[in-house]
Write a protein that holds these residues in place. Structure first.
Motif, PDB file in Angstrom:
ATOM      1  N   GLY A 188      28.607  44.938  45.186  1.00 17.28           N
ATOM      2  CA  GLY A 188      28.561  43.480  45.793  1.00 17.28           C
ATOM      3  C   GLY A 188      29.507  42.606  45.308  1.00 17.28           C
ATOM      4  O   GLY A 188      29.698  41.362  45.620  1.00 17.28           O
ATOM      5  N   GLU A 189      30.528  43.109  44.453  1.00 14.66           N
ATOM      6  CA  GLU A 189      31.621  42.109  43.714  1.00 14.66           C
ATOM      7  C   GLU A 189      32.633  42.184  44.626  1.00 14.66           C
ATOM      8  O   GLU A 189      33.016  43.453  45.096  1.00 14.66           O
ATOM      9  CB  GLU A 189      31.824  42.632  42.366  1.00 14.66           C
ATOM     10  CG  GLU A 189      32.638  41.752  41.460  1.00 14.66           C
ATOM     11  CD  GLU A 189      32.613  42.253  40.085  1.00 14.66           C
ATOM     12  OE1 GLU A 189      32.368  41.691  39.067  1.00 14.66           O
ATOM     13  OE2 GLU A 189      32.880  43.511  39.833  1.00 14.66           O
ATOM     14  N   ASP A 190      33.396  41.102  44.633  1.00 11.85           N
ATOM     15  CA  ASP A 190      34.939  41.053  45.426  1.00 11.85           C
ATOM     16  C   ASP A 190      35.754  41.187  44.294  1.00 11.85           C
ATOM     17  O   ASP A 190      35.653  41.019  43.135  1.00 11.85           O
ATOM     18  CB  ASP A 190      34.900  39.824  46.262  1.00 11.85           C
ATOM     19  CG  ASP A 190      34.932  38.558  45.648  1.00 11.85           C
ATOM     20  OD1 ASP A 190      35.035  38.499  44.324  1.00 11.85           O
ATOM     21  OD2 ASP A 190      35.057  37.485  46.408  1.00 11.85           O
ATOM     22  N   TYR A 191      36.955  41.310  44.777  1.00 14.09           N
ATOM     23  CA  TYR A 191      38.190  41.519  43.814  1.00 14.09           C
ATOM     24  C   TYR A 191      38.553  40.476  42.726  1.00 14.09           C
ATOM     25  O   TYR A 191      38.576  40.416  41.689  1.00 14.09           O
ATOM     26  CB  TYR A 191      39.512  41.947  44.540  1.00 14.09           C
ATOM     27  CG  TYR A 191      39.558  43.380  45.066  1.00 14.09           C
ATOM     28  CD1 TYR A 191      40.053  44.389  44.213  1.00 14.09           C
ATOM     29  CD2 TYR A 191      39.233  43.586  46.358  1.00 14.09           C
ATOM     30  CE1 TYR A 191      40.067  45.595  44.837  1.00 14.09           C
ATOM     31  CE2 TYR A 191      39.013  45.106  46.616  1.00 14.09           C
ATOM     32  CZ  TYR A 191      39.605  45.885  45.871  1.00 14.09           C
ATOM     33  OH  TYR A 191      39.843  47.328  46.527  1.00 14.09           O
ATOM     34  N   PRO A 192      38.383  38.977  43.151  1.00 18.88           N
ATOM     35  CA  PRO A 192      38.546  38.186  42.285  1.00 18.88           C
ATOM     36  C   PRO A 192      37.607  37.899  41.409  1.00 18.88           C
ATOM     37  O   PRO A 192      37.662  37.765  40.190  1.00 18.88           O
ATOM     38  CB  PRO A 192      38.781  36.815  43.254  1.00 18.88           C
ATOM     39  CG  PRO A 192      39.312  37.453  44.774  1.00 18.88           C
ATOM     40  CD  PRO A 192      38.461  38.611  44.542  1.00 18.88           C
ATOM     41  N   ALA A 193      36.237  38.081  41.764  1.00 20.16           N
ATOM     42  CA  ALA A 193      35.230  38.146  40.968  1.00 20.16           C
ATOM     43  C   ALA A 193      35.204  39.285  39.886  1.00 20.16           C
ATOM     44  O   ALA A 193      35.009  38.986  38.578  1.00 20.16           O
ATOM     45  CB  ALA A 193      33.896  38.250  41.481  1.00 20.16           C
ATOM     46  N   ALA A 194      35.726  40.364  40.279  1.00 23.53           N
ATOM     47  CA  ALA A 194      36.083  41.402  39.131  1.00 23.53           C
ATOM     48  C   ALA A 194      36.957  41.220  38.109  1.00 23.53           C
ATOM     49  O   ALA A 194      36.944  41.426  37.046  1.00 23.53           O
ATOM     50  CB  ALA A 194      36.341  42.952  40.171  1.00 23.53           C
ATOM     51  N   VAL A 195      38.065  40.642  38.796  1.00 20.80           N
ATOM     52  CA  VAL A 195      39.212  40.237  37.647  1.00 20.80           C
ATOM     53  C   VAL A 195      38.588  39.237  36.521  1.00 20.80           C
ATOM     54  O   VAL A 195      38.948  39.490  35.442  1.00 20.80           O
ATOM     55  CB  VAL A 195      40.578  39.610  38.455  1.00 20.80           C
ATOM     56  CG1 VAL A 195      41.430  38.981  37.468  1.00 20.80           C
ATOM     57  CG2 VAL A 195      41.178  40.551  39.329  1.00 20.80           C
ATOM     58  N   ARG A 196      37.900  38.059  37.175  1.00 22.03           N
ATOM     59  CA  ARG A 196      37.406  37.362  36.125  1.00 22.03           C
ATOM     60  C   ARG A 196      36.490  37.956  35.091  1.00 22.03           C
ATOM     61  O   ARG A 196      36.576  37.828  34.093  1.00 22.03           O
ATOM     62  CB  ARG A 196      36.702  36.120  36.714  1.00 22.03           C
ATOM     63  CG  ARG A 196      37.701  35.208  37.498  1.00 22.03           C
ATOM     64  CD  ARG A 196      36.800  33.927  38.116  1.00 22.03           C
ATOM     65  NE  ARG A 196      37.755  33.212  39.021  1.00 22.03           N
ATOM     66  CZ  ARG A 196      37.984  33.250  40.207  1.00 22.03           C
ATOM     67  NH1 ARG A 196      37.367  34.232  41.097  1.00 22.03           N
ATOM     68  NH2 ARG A 196      39.049  32.290  40.926  1.00 22.03           N
TER      69      ARG A 196
END
Length: 153
Positions: free
Chosen positions: A43-51
């Motif tokens: 359920g996570e997108d790439y920007p959220a995963a980076v943070r």
């Protein structure tokens, strides 16, 4: 033959005001340096995963996420299993003081953390991932973030 499973990963190209890039050292697969980051959670997108990865690995809780700089797709082993990894790389500008390894919650076998100059990156004999990182950083420093993410080999 069944293709390997997809593993999506988000990575940060962290640059400080001295134009140095932050890399993490791992001992697996013969040892290498890599940009911070890791796989997406459900359920996570790439920007959220980076943070999330920056907070987990480096204790960085307030980072300004910039443009997506690049993408890379390749087959390689992760924890002893072959995967097809798709990575997206995002620009992050941060001061060394904003990163606090003592606040890290998941160090994921990180053996060392180091800021590298572009010259050091170009001259090293050590393995650095992604391949082409020095050229990518040189392009960003010269031209800014690309309009379209670069495709790395």
């Amino acid at each position: 033959m069944t293709p390997p499973p997809l593993r999506e990963a988000a990575r940060a190209v962290v640059l400080d005001t001295d134009q140095r890039v932050l890399l993490l050292r791992y001992d697996e697969n013969g040892g290498f340096w890599a940009t911070p980051g890791g796989s997406l959670e459900p359920g996570e997108d790439y920007p959220a995963a980076v943070r999330r990865e920056l907070a987990e690995e480096l204790g960085a809780t307030d980072v300004a996420l910039g443009a997506q700089l690049a993408e890379r797709s390749q087959h390689h082993p992760v924890a002893g299993h072959q995967v097809r990894q798709v990575e997206k790389y995002f620009l992050v500008r941060a001061e060394a003081a904003a990163l606090a390894a003592d606040r890290a919650t998941q160090t994921d076998n990180i053996r060392a953390i180091r800021w590298w100059t572009l010259a050091e990156l170009r001259e090293t004999g050590e393995t650095v991932y992604p391949l082409g990182l020095a050229d990518l950083i040189a392009d960003v420093l010269r031209d800014g973030a690309p309009e379209q993410p670069a495709v790395l080999g």
